[in-house]
Each structure stands twice: as structure tokens, then as C-alpha cells.
Design an enzyme around this catalytic site. Sequence first.
Site, PDB file in Angstrom:
ATOM      1  N   GLY A  90       0.863  -1.176   0.000  1.00 14.97           N
ATOM      2  CA  GLY A  90       0.000   0.000   0.000  1.00 14.97           C
ATOM      3  C   GLY A  90       0.897   1.222   0.000  1.00 14.97           C
ATOM      4  O   GLY A  90       1.900   1.253  -0.691  1.00 14.97           O
ATOM      5  N   SER A 122       5.912  -5.446  -1.040  1.00 19.68           N
ATOM      6  CA  SER A 122       5.853  -4.044  -1.477  1.00 19.68           C
ATOM      7  C   SER A 122       6.199  -3.090  -0.311  1.00 19.68           C
ATOM      8  O   SER A 122       7.331  -3.124   0.182  1.00 19.68           O
ATOM      9  CB  SER A 122       4.483  -3.792  -2.081  1.00 19.68           C
ATOM     10  OG  SER A 122       4.448  -2.577  -2.760  1.00 19.68           O
ATOM     11  N   ALA A 123       5.262  -2.274   0.166  1.00 17.40           N
ATOM     12  CA  ALA A 123       5.559  -1.370   1.284  1.00 17.40           C
ATOM     13  C   ALA A 123       6.052  -2.146   2.507  1.00 17.40           C
ATOM     14  O   ALA A 123       6.937  -1.691   3.239  1.00 17.40           O
ATOM     15  CB  ALA A 123       4.315  -0.553   1.652  1.00 17.40           C
ATOM     16  N   HIS A 159       8.810  -3.371  -6.693  1.00 25.19           N
ATOM     17  CA  HIS A 159       8.193  -3.045  -7.998  1.00 25.19           C
ATOM     18  C   HIS A 159       9.218  -2.376  -8.912  1.00 25.19           C
ATOM     19  O   HIS A 159       8.880  -1.436  -9.640  1.00 25.19           O
ATOM     20  CB  HIS A 159       6.993  -2.100  -7.843  1.00 25.19           C
ATOM     21  CG  HIS A 159       5.854  -2.652  -7.052  1.00 25.19           C
ATOM     22  ND1 HIS A 159       4.961  -3.575  -7.530  1.00 25.19           N
ATOM     23  CD2 HIS A 159       5.455  -2.392  -5.765  1.00 25.19           C
ATOM     24  CE1 HIS A 159       4.062  -3.854  -6.599  1.00 25.19           C
ATOM     25  NE2 HIS A 159       4.339  -3.160  -5.517  1.00 25.19           N
ATOM     26  N   GLU A 194       9.060  -7.380 -10.015  1.00 29.78           N
ATOM     27  CA  GLU A 194       7.874  -8.123  -9.579  1.00 29.78           C
ATOM     28  C   GLU A 194       8.031  -9.611  -9.894  1.00 29.78           C
ATOM     29  O   GLU A 194       8.154  -9.991 -11.064  1.00 29.78           O
ATOM     30  CB  GLU A 194       6.627  -7.554 -10.264  1.00 29.78           C
ATOM     31  CG  GLU A 194       6.335  -6.131  -9.825  1.00 29.78           C
ATOM     32  CD  GLU A 194       5.178  -5.491 -10.589  1.00 29.78           C
ATOM     33  OE1 GLU A 194       4.735  -6.043 -11.616  1.00 29.78           O
ATOM     34  OE2 GLU A 194       4.727  -4.412 -10.145  1.00 29.78           O
TER      35      GLU A 194
END
Lengths: 235, 235
Positions: A90, A122-123, A159, A194
Site C-alpha cells: 500500500g 511491497s511497502a 516493484h 515483480e
Amino acid sequence: MKKLIIASTSTLHGGAYLEYLLPTLEVHFKDCKSLLFVPYARPGGISHDDYTKRVAETFATINISVKGLHEFDNPEQAVADAEAIFTGGGNTFLLVTQLYQNNVMTAIKKAVENGTPYLGSSAGSNITGLTMQTTNDMPIIYPPSFNTLGLVPFNLNPHYLDPIEGSTHMGETRETRINEFHKINPQPVLGLREGSWLEVHGDKITLKGDLQARLFRQGKEAEELETGTDLSDLK
Amino acid sequence: MKKLIIASTSTLHGGAYLEYLLPTLEVHFKDCKSLLFVPYARPGGISHDDYTKRVAETFATINISVKGLHEFDNPEQAVADAEAIFTGGGNTFLLVTQLYQNNVMTAIKKAVENGTPYLGSSAGSNITGLTMQTTNDMPIIYPPSFNTLGLVPFNLNPHYLDPIEGSTHMGETRETRINEFHKINPQPVLGLREGSWLEVHGDKITLKGDLQARLFRQGKEAEELETGTDLSDLK
């Protein structure tokens, strides 16, 4: 012993949530019946409840029950008590702000250093590095600090995106941005495409997945790393 | 009377630095023989001297001499004395940090409100909004605040980028990021595509250039604005 999976993304194009990682997660979390989910990053502004529900559905398929960190009156204690921890993706600024506000940044670091298995996507991967300063996210909220967990001794760029061939857009490429970071910051930055992830077992850090990763070091040419590369000495 | 040009980008693909804007700048700066350049954003990590030299070469073609703000012992006084101000693009986090460190954020706001003509491109446009929180840049340094000049009563997203058709990348689109911003912040965000700019004359704000701009408002569908649109009432 530290035990982390640090994934570039939760989801591959055309795949379901965490689908490509599930065989890995079954092994990673094999001794766990429950998992504490950190929903603070709220992708697309989704609520903590809805985000936790999505994650619980996925982990149910490998027989792990999920509770959201937002459900506990004492988040610090919940982290200390957790069998396993997963921080979802997020917005990294929102995630880091809430980790500090709820007093769990240090608690998560301690728990993972003491052997609680951790998954980040991700985050949630970004924060395993020294600082969140190589995030791609928009600064939608002002965090008390950019310092993060430092569970690996470098920074992550999840990413990671190669320059788009033939693009006429004049905004900076990801590589240009990371080079700007290195004008004023010394630590290496690992660009994880990714489908790639890092596996951390104690002091051993290994690049996993089918792809190469791109390593940026201050004052050096960027280099491509093959999957399977041992990154234990990177700092 | 406030007089600003707020440009999405300094450079169009295939064009020279500020080339597409020069006819506009000749009119905008018609009463000025000299210009104060703010080089703090350092695109690609270029030095203040080199950046200022590049800008001076361009402005020489319209007979305006340029001095860099870094050349002055008292930057605050230099801003107050300036005939015209241009803040160039680069990294918005670095720009905002240095504006605060050198005590010129308020000085620039005051000067422009008192009629000193201003030009911003990219990061230099971002800071004309209420906050820098809709920048696309990497947080390579921790600024004392995300609050910026507030010379227009909304936020800007320069280099606005439409979703790339057929992309398999799972990172957020620009629109997704701005929607995440609106989950916790109320002010409108104007996405300025490369080649668009805002012209501010006193309280009048007009969209210029050949392209549409994309307007995001909290809780509303995004909308396309035609060039020439009067944005004076947007807040």
C-alpha cells in the site's frame, strides 16, 4: 534466528493475491498456525478490516488463521505475542506513520530479530531496509521519521521498473531517482522486480524467484544480479 | 499582483530546455532584466553551479541575466531583492528541505504575493501548491515539513501520466496514488500533463497549453479540463 521473505509484490499480473508465493510461504510459516497481519498501508485506501479479510482468505488455504494488528488494544504486546508477522503493501508513508504512532516499529524489529518469521510485500518489504527513502509511493502523510526496521543492511526498491523503451515522458526513470538518492545517501539499493524476493535466514540473504535484480551502489555502475545470488555481504 | 507560470515540465520530448515556453516567458518577464534562479532541486544530482549555468544560457536568448540563489550570502535578502524568480525541477524533497534550511520558503511566498513574477517547472511548480504531498519524487531527504508556498489553493501533480495501456506492471498508477492521497487529505489535485501550465494573474488562474488537465477532488470522479479553463474558484 531471523527468518524473512521480502517480496517485491503481493500479486503478479494475471495471478491471484500471493498465489506465486504460496508454496514458499507454506515452508516459511510451517510451524505457525496463526499470523498477525499489519494492514496499515491500506492500498487504494481499503479499510483495515477489508484488507485483513482478503489476507485471511488467502492464508486459510494453507491453514493459517489471520488477525489484524488494528484489532488489538495493545499493538506492541500483539507483536511480541505473534507466531508470525505479515506486513502488506500500500502506501509506505502511511504505513511508517502508523507503525510509529502505534509504537510497534521497535517491537516488530525485536520480534523478527528474535525469530518470529516475517513476510513483507511491497511497502511491507520496503520497511525491512534501513530507511523508506527508496519507496515509489506518494508522501500522502508526514511520518515522524524515514528510518525503518533495518532488518537488512541496505535499502529496497520494490516493484522495480526498467526504463520504458520509446517512452516520450520526461519524468525521471526509476534508475535516475535512485541515482539522485545516492548523491546524498551511502547505502546500497536493491531494485526487486515483480516476481523476485529475498529470503533471509539468520545472516544469510539470498535472491529468489525467476528474475534478475538490479543493484545500485553509490558511485558505481548499476549491476544485474542472477537469481540465487548470495547477498549476505551487501552493505 | 501575483504573477506566476506553473509549468508541468521544463522540457518537452525532442525539444530544448524551456523552448516551448519561451514566447510565454518573454511576455511574463517583459519588465525584468535579471532573474533569481533557485537550483536546490538538482535534477540528476547536478551541481548548483552547473544547473544555474544551463538556465542562464536559456534566459540569455531573451535578454535576461540569471544568478543562482546559492551564490548569495543572505538568501532571504536575495529573494526580497529579486526582479523575478524561477525555481527549476529536480527532487522536490531536496528542494523543500533546502528552502526551509535557507529560510526562504516564507520569503518567496511574500515576494510573489507582492508581485515578483515567478516561474516554476516540475518540482518548482509542485511547491506553489498547498503541500508537496502529490509529488512523484523519491524521498531522498527528510524535509522539516511537507507544507509549501500555497500560492494556489490546491495541490499540483506535474508530469501527470495517464495509465499505460496494456501494462502488466502491478505498481500503482498515478491516479491510484492521488486517490490514496484523497483518502486522508481534502484539497483538490490538478494533474498537469507535460506541455500544460497554469497562468496566475492576481486571483485569476487559467489552464494554458494545448492539452487537457486532469482534476481530482476528494470523493468525486476525476474530470478532464479543457485548455483555457478558468480555475480561479478551485479550492
